[in-house]
Structures are given as C-alpha cells and as structure tokens.
Design an enzyme around this catalytic site. Structure first.
Site, PDB file in Angstrom:
ATOM      1  N   ASN A  48      -3.653   6.909  -0.747  1.00 30.83           N
ATOM      2  CA  ASN A  48      -3.291   7.206   0.599  1.00 30.83           C
ATOM      3  C   ASN A  48      -2.815   8.677   0.806  1.00 30.83           C
ATOM      4  OD1 ASN A  48      -4.331   4.782   1.745  1.00 30.83           O
ATOM      5  ND2 ASN A  48      -2.589   3.724   1.649  1.00 30.83           N
ATOM      6  N   HIS A  51      -2.666  -2.696  -5.523  1.00 28.45           N
ATOM      7  CA  HIS A  51      -2.958  -2.336  -4.331  1.00 28.45           C
ATOM      8  C   HIS A  51      -4.491  -2.744  -4.031  1.00 28.45           C
ATOM      9  CE1 HIS A  51      -3.384   0.804  -1.109  1.00 28.45           C
ATOM     10  NE2 HIS A  51      -3.623  -0.272  -0.494  1.00 28.45           N
ATOM     11  N   SER A  61       0.779  -1.286   0.148  1.00 30.21           N
ATOM     12  CA  SER A  61      -0.114  -0.168  -0.044  1.00 30.21           C
ATOM     13  C   SER A  61       0.667   1.279  -0.112  1.00 30.21           C
ATOM     14  CB  SER A  61      -0.872   0.181   1.250  1.00 30.21           C
ATOM     15  OG  SER A  61      -0.130  -0.082   2.334  1.00 30.21           O
ATOM     16  N   GLU A 104      -5.907  -0.056  -7.027  1.00 29.70           N
ATOM     17  CA  GLU A 104      -4.728   0.807  -7.646  1.00 29.70           C
ATOM     18  C   GLU A 104      -3.567  -0.257  -8.212  1.00 29.70           C
ATOM     19  OE1 GLU A 104      -4.106   5.037  -5.028  1.00 29.70           O
ATOM     20  OE2 GLU A 104      -3.401   3.153  -4.058  1.00 29.70           O
TER      21      GLU A 104
END
Ligand code: 3H9
Length: 717
Positions: free
Chosen positions: A483, A433, A412, A445
C-alpha cells in the site's frame, strides 16, 4: 556436475533412481547419469528391462531452471532423451511424486508409465515464459489429443495420478510403486515384442486435422488468461505443427525453434526471476533455517465479513479446521452463507465436486463465543480497521486463547506493535495482511512487529506456504510494502487527471503496459466514498490528488456500487463506459488549483505511474522495510495486478537500466516539482555504479527495526 542417477539391478531389472535434492531437476549430472546408466543397462546381458524413478518427494521437477541463460555442462537433454526413447530394452517410468515439465517429458520418452497415488504430472513451462521444449508439445497431443494437451500446457495445471490415468497419460496407479513397476516391466519384457513409443501414435493428432476449432479455442483461452504473454502463442504454434506435420521429427524441429524464441525473450527472464523470487521471499534473512515451526492443527478467525470468510476458506482448503467468531448472529449467518455460496459456485463451475465441497465446508465451524477459539494454534483477527476495536479484541484473545498460540491481525495499515502491546505475548503477535478476495489472491504480507519472535515468523511463513500463498515479510511501517507503493502510483494517476488526461486514457495506457486493471477502474471498484468519508471525518483539507474524487462524491458518484464514478455502469454489468459529464468537473478542479490542462502522452502516463512505484520501492529496500527488491516484485505481481511477464516493478527498472530510470526521475521531478520523483539515494548510487536492484547488499542486522511513526511516509497514507 549437479545431481546423479543411481543404478542397481533387481531381479533382472535395472533400477535407475534420479537423485538431485530436493526435487530432482534434470541438471547436468542427471543428464550424464541417464546416458551412462542406460548404456550400462543395455550392455548388461542380465538386464531385461529398466525402471526409472526419483529419490525423495519428486520424480523429476523438470529441466534445471537455474541453467537457463547459462552454458550448461554435460550432455544436452536431447541426447539423454534420445538414449531413453531408443533404449534397446523396455523402460517404465515409476512416477513417485511430481513429474513436471521436463519430468513429464522424460516419462513420455519411456515405453510405459506407472504412478504412485499421490503423484502428479504437468507441463507448467508457460509459467516461466517457456514451452515444453523436450518433446512435450509433440508427445502429449499424441497421447491425450490436442485439446486436452493445450489445456494442460496453457494453464500449467497439475494433473493428479487418478486424473492422469483416466486421460491415458499413465498406464497404472500403484501403492507399491517400485516393486510393481519391476514386476510390470518383467512381464512386458517377457511377453511383448514391440514396446510402444508415444512418438509413433498418430491417431489423435490426425483426427484433429482439417478443423481449426481446437486452435481457435486455445487462442481465445490464451488471450483471456495470459494477456500479453509470448509463450502461449508459441505453444499453440507447436501443437498446430503436431497436428499437421506427418513426420514427428519435423514437429520437434518447430518445437525447438519456438523454444529458443521463448528462451531469448525477456519475458522468460522476468518470469523465472519471479519463480526464484517467490521462494527467496519466503525466507527471512535473519531467521535461522533451523528455527522450529509450530504445528498448526486448528485456526481461529475473528470476524465473518468478506476478509474473515475468505481467510477461513484458505485454511479449510489446506485441510486445516477453522473456527469463525463474530459478535453478531446475523452477520455470522450471512458470512457462513457467503462461504457456502462460494463453494457452491466452484461446484457449479466444475472446479470441485459435491464430496470435496462437503469436506472443506465441513472444516469450517462458527459461533459467538470467544472460548471456542481457546484451543486454536493461531487466531487471525479480521475486523474493520479500527485500532481501539482491534486492541480490545487482542486483549480478550490474550486472556482466552492457549498461551502458546500465535495471535495475528489482518490489518492493512495499523501499527502491529500497538496491537501487540496490549497482550502478554507480544513475541507471538504478527500481522497477516491477506488481499481481497482472500481465497483467491495469492499475496500474504507478513508484518513483523518489533517483538515478533523467530518462531512466530517462521511458523507464519510456513502457514503461508501451506495456504499456497506468496508470503512476503514487511517491517511494521506505514502502508507496509504494497500500500505504501500504491499510494504514489494512485496519486500520480490522479495528478495526470488534473493535468489533462482522462480516466480511460490513463487506464488504457496502463492496461496496455500490462496492468490487470487501470487505477480508475480499480478506484471505482473499491468505492470512492470510503476515502472521501475518511477525509471529511478527519476535518483536514484533501491533498491535491484526492480533489477530483471528492468532487465526484459530492455529486453522488461513488463508483460501481451506485453505477457511476469515474465511469458509468449499466445495471448488472461491471463494464466501464466513459462518463463525458465528468469532464467539466475535471476542468473546474484543475482551474481551481491553478493547473493548466494539456495533452498527455501514454508514455508519460506509464512512466509517471510506474516510476512512482520504483522510486518508493527503492526507499523501502534502503530502509529495510522490505528485505530485497524481488520481494517487492512478488508483492506487486500477486497483490496488485502487475504483469508477471515484466517481472515486477523493480525488475522492470533493472530492464530499463538504472541510468535511464534516474534520467526519467529527474525529468519528471523537474516537470512536476513533485517529491515522488526526487530520485531515491539507492537509485542514484546504482546508476553511478551501473548496478541493479538485487545487487544491493541486504541489511546485515534486520532486527534493528524502523519505528512505525518515524517512517518517511508516516502521515502520508
Ligand atoms: C522445463 O522443464 C523445460 C523443458 O520443457 C525443456 C528444456 C529444454 N530447477 O518449490 P519448492 C528448487 S522448465 C531448479 O520450494 P515444493 C526451488 O527453487 C521446468 N530448481 O518445493 C527450491 O529451491 P530453494 C518446468 C528447482 O515442494 C527447491 O527446489 N518445471 C526446480 O513446494 C524446492 O522447491 C517446473 O516449472 C527446477 N525445475 O514444490 C516445476 N524446481 O530450496 C517447478 C524447484 O533453494 N517446480 N526447484 O528455495 C515446482 O513447481 C515446485 O518446485 C515443485 C515442488 C512442485 C516441484
């Protein structure tokens, strides 16, 4: 005009074939083709009946979504449907593939419906902020009853041919669809005088009169599953009209009024933006369309934890055999038993039957030996975030797995290029991800390493589609897309807490805005101790936004896992209860850091958290980490609980207007002195031009990638 309808006569039957690739929406040329060819069939004395079917994989995928908000050419749908419903000769719909929205509504205007075994029907307009506006809300309740019709319309679910037959939506299922439909209509034309019209059926709607139960249940379902959305209430209003109004055409008038209300509501534009956005995001600008895609016949997963197990379920659900490796026998047993329990839960809830469960669970095998994934076409590593460990695993995989296979990491946030560099096939290494729980969350992702080849990327994007994921590509840069944006959002929530707000105030404001879960409920769910331990290990002083979290952890408040965090939890419940005992901690940390607490409005909470997403998003687009603004919207809606009816953070900014976005950024920059609000160059430029995200030109050469370390956010995440 786009699309056409072919006409041919076979054994006294006119065969009308809708042709508007790839999925035959009802564009202007199709509507014109209906009017023209139905008239032709009516006027041809040799024709006794009509068969209406679709070319290719779809029957009709609905109205042409790209026409909404424009002034369409040619005859309207109402004119075309009137022609069909009142055709002087009987018509059977031969449903060869998807019959969705206006597609099913077309079939409901025919006298009869036959479907191929792989066909499916549905009224998914609600997913576009709309309602079935071509008679669906009036005809489907007459055919299957209001309760079932509401379920279909409020969920937008696809109904298989087999199920549609059992519900009475279709009359037959056939393996030889067109020939059987021709024979069927010949027989009906010869032996039946009055061919049924769905509009004339009233038994099921009359039966529902006098009791509000069905509508009350529908409202409860919409409130739970479609929070904040406008269209569901309008769908229920239309079905209420179908139940209570004697005249079919009066119900149609209600439907038409409600449809227009949905059409002009901003939610419609936002949701259609996401419909096309998900499809745009699945295409990588500089990877040619004709790039070959590897056939994935078997997948391997390294790690049988929550992520590994969830990812394995995604492959199995898509019918792809998958093998899980773990280094520890007990972990592996536990992991397999969690997967089995997840499937059993679905059986218990009626979401799959035992036979289906046995089928999918049977596709998942497991062992302790890496050799068992040597014949896989893709192997996804899903162990905990530790670069050294991941590099060790990739070295082993590179040695044992067939040399053409793709090796992917579910990291991640770690550097995919570092992971790729330990292999002899960096061109076949990529990040995938997934979001937790991977078998439920739609976001994937795809992280593009500096050497990931076009074939690797095209293959992974196509795997994403097979797994029914919303796949979005990100360059290999810290935090990737999601993120990285989340960082500023969460930091702002924490700063608001330091400046005087309370967790429930921040959460409630953002949940009222439409976020699925407020940031503090989310932090409690994830666990406050993870970040705290990492910060302690690193030995550096925590940044200001983390200081309250740290203090809570010092007092053993880790979140839901031990029943106390920002909120208190009673055993066995996830419901957050305010924790007034924390308020002294908040006050003390504010004072220690020289911050004077003040009253904070809901407007400021929403602005600061959401603008933090938007401003970072603008940098992500300008740096080329994300391909286009809508990709970021797709990420936020599918991975972070942003309300789909607002179209994602970047679309929300467009709706606010870029000048207003800039003004607010300047205002909060001035107020907080925090660089989070220093307006991004792209926003300044767009505000000056009166432009929008999406108008910004895509980067020409996307192969010139950003280095992981040089990114503007390196070290911040
Ligand atoms: C409606 O019907 C309103 C009426 O009740 C009332 C009117 C008054 N229009 O998804 P894919 C494009 S509202 C225009 O990758 P798949 C799509 O953008 C409609 N374009 O294929 C893509 O373009 P591109 C209610 C459409 O095989 C290409 O087709 N209907 C439409 O994975 C391929 O699409 C729906 O909501 C459309 N209706 O899935 C159904 N549909 O290649 C919407 C697709 O340039 N459609 N395109 O990226 C779907 O759910 C899926 O497309 C379907 C096929 C399941 C049909």
């Amino acid at each position: 005009m786009k699309g056409t309808v072919h006409y041919e006569v076979k054994d006294g039957v006119a065969l009308l074939t809708v042709d508007n690739p790839p999925v035959n929406p009802l564009s202007a040329g199709v509507r014109a083709g209906f009017v023209e060819n139905i008239t032709k069939a009516e006027n041809d004395p040799d024709v006794i009946g009509l068969v209406l079917t679709g070319a290719g994989r779809s029957f009709i995928a609905g109205a042409d979504i790209s026409e909404f908000g424009t002034k369409p050419d040619g005859p309207g749908l109402d004119e075309a449907f009137k022609k069909l419903e009142f055709c002087s000769k009987p018509v059977v719909a031969a449903i060869n593939g998807s019959a969705l929205g206006g597609g099913l509504e077309t079939a409901l205007c025919c006298n009869y419906r036959i479907a191929g075994p792989a066909a499916f029907v549905g009224l998914p307009e609600v997913n576009l902020g709309l309602l079935p506006g071509a008679g669906g809300t009036q005809r489907l309740p007459r055919l299957v009853g209001p309760a079932e019709a509401l379920k279909i319309m409020l969920t937008g679910m696809h109904v298989s041919a087999k199920k549609a037959l059992s519900m009475g939506i279709i009359d037959e299922v056939s393996d030889d669809l067109v020939n059987d439909s021709i024979k069927f209509i010949q027989e009906k034309a010869a032996n039946t005088e009055n061919h049924p019209k769905v509009r004339d059926l009233s038994e099921k709607v009359v039966e529902a009169r006098g009791s509000d139960n069905v509508l009350i249940e529908a409202r409860a379902m919409a409130a739970k599953t479609r929070k904040g959305q406008f269209a569901p209430g309008k769908i229920i209003q239309c079905v209420e009209a179908a139940i209570n109004l004697d005249d079919f055409d009066d119900g149609m008038k209600t439907e038409s009024d409600c449809f227009i209300e949905c059409l002009v509501n901003p939610q419609r534009e936002a949701m259609i933006h996401i419909f096309f956005g998900e499809r745009a995001a699945s295409k990588i600008a500089d990877v040619p369309k004709e790039t070959p895609v590897k056939d994935i016949k078997k997948a391997g997963i390294i790690g049988s934890g929550t992520m590994g197990g969830g990812i394995a379920m995604c492959f199995a659900n898509a019918g792809i055999p998958v093998h899980i490796i773990d280094q520890d026998e007990d972990n592996l047993k536990r992991g397999m038993s969690v997967i089995e329990k997840n499937y059993q839960f679905m059986v218990d809830r009626g979401r799959m039957n035992q036979e289906m469960k046995d089928g999918v669970f049977g596709l998942i095998t497991s062992s302790l030996d890496y050799q068992d994934v040597s014949d896989c076409d893709i192997v996804i590593e899903a162990v905990y975030e530790n670069l050294e460990l991941k590099e060790k695993i990739f070295k082993t995989l590179d040695e044992v797995v067939n040399k053409d296979a793709i090796l992917a990491s579910n990291t991640s946030g770690l550097n995919v290029d570092s992971i790729a560099s330990v292999t002899n096939r960096p061109d076949k290494v990529v990040g995938t991800h997934f979001f937790s729980p991977a078998n439920i969350m739609r976001l994937l992702e795809v992280v593009r390493g500096s050497q990931s080849s076009d074939e690797t990327l095209a293959t992974v994007m196509s795997v994403g589609k097979k797994l029914k994921k919303a796949a979005v590509v990100s360059l290999n840069a810290p935090g990737f897309i999601g993120n990285r944006m989340l960082f500023g959002y969460t930091a702002q929530a924490n700063m608001l807490l330091l400046e005087g707000a309370l967790p429930h105030q921040v959460d409630q404001a953002l949940e009222k805005f439409g976020m699925n879960m407020g940031p503090f409920r989310m932090l409690d769910l994830v666990g406050l101790d993870l970040g705290w331990r990492a910060r302690k290990l690193s030995g550096t002083e925590s940044a200001l936004p983390s200081k309250i979290s740290d203090q809570l952890c010092e007092q053993d408040r880790f979140g839901q896992k031990n029943g106390k965090g920002f909120y208190n939890y009673t055993e066995g419940s996830r419901a957050p209860n305010p924790a007034p005992e924390n308020e002294d901690i908040y006050k003390a940390v504010s004072a220690e850091n020289g911050i004077e607490r003040r009253e904070i409005s809901d407007e400021e909470i929403i602005d600061r958290c959401i603008l933090a997403l938007v401003n970072e998003g603008a940098d992500i687009i300008e740096e080329g980490v994300g391909q286009r603004a809508v990709d970021l919207d797709v990420v936020y809606i599918n991975g972070y609980g942003f309300p789909i009816w607002r179209g994602g953070p970047m679309h929300h900014a467009n709706a606010m207007g870029m000048k207003e976005v800039l003004n607010k950024l300047n205002k909060y920059h001035e107020l907080t002195k925090n660089d989070t609000f220093k307006p991004a160059n792209l926003i300044k430029k767009l505000a000056e031009e009166d432009g929008k995200f999406g108008d910004a030109p895509a980067k020409e050469d996307r192969k010139e990638k950003l280095s992981f370390e040089k990114s503007s956010v390196a070290g911040n995440l």
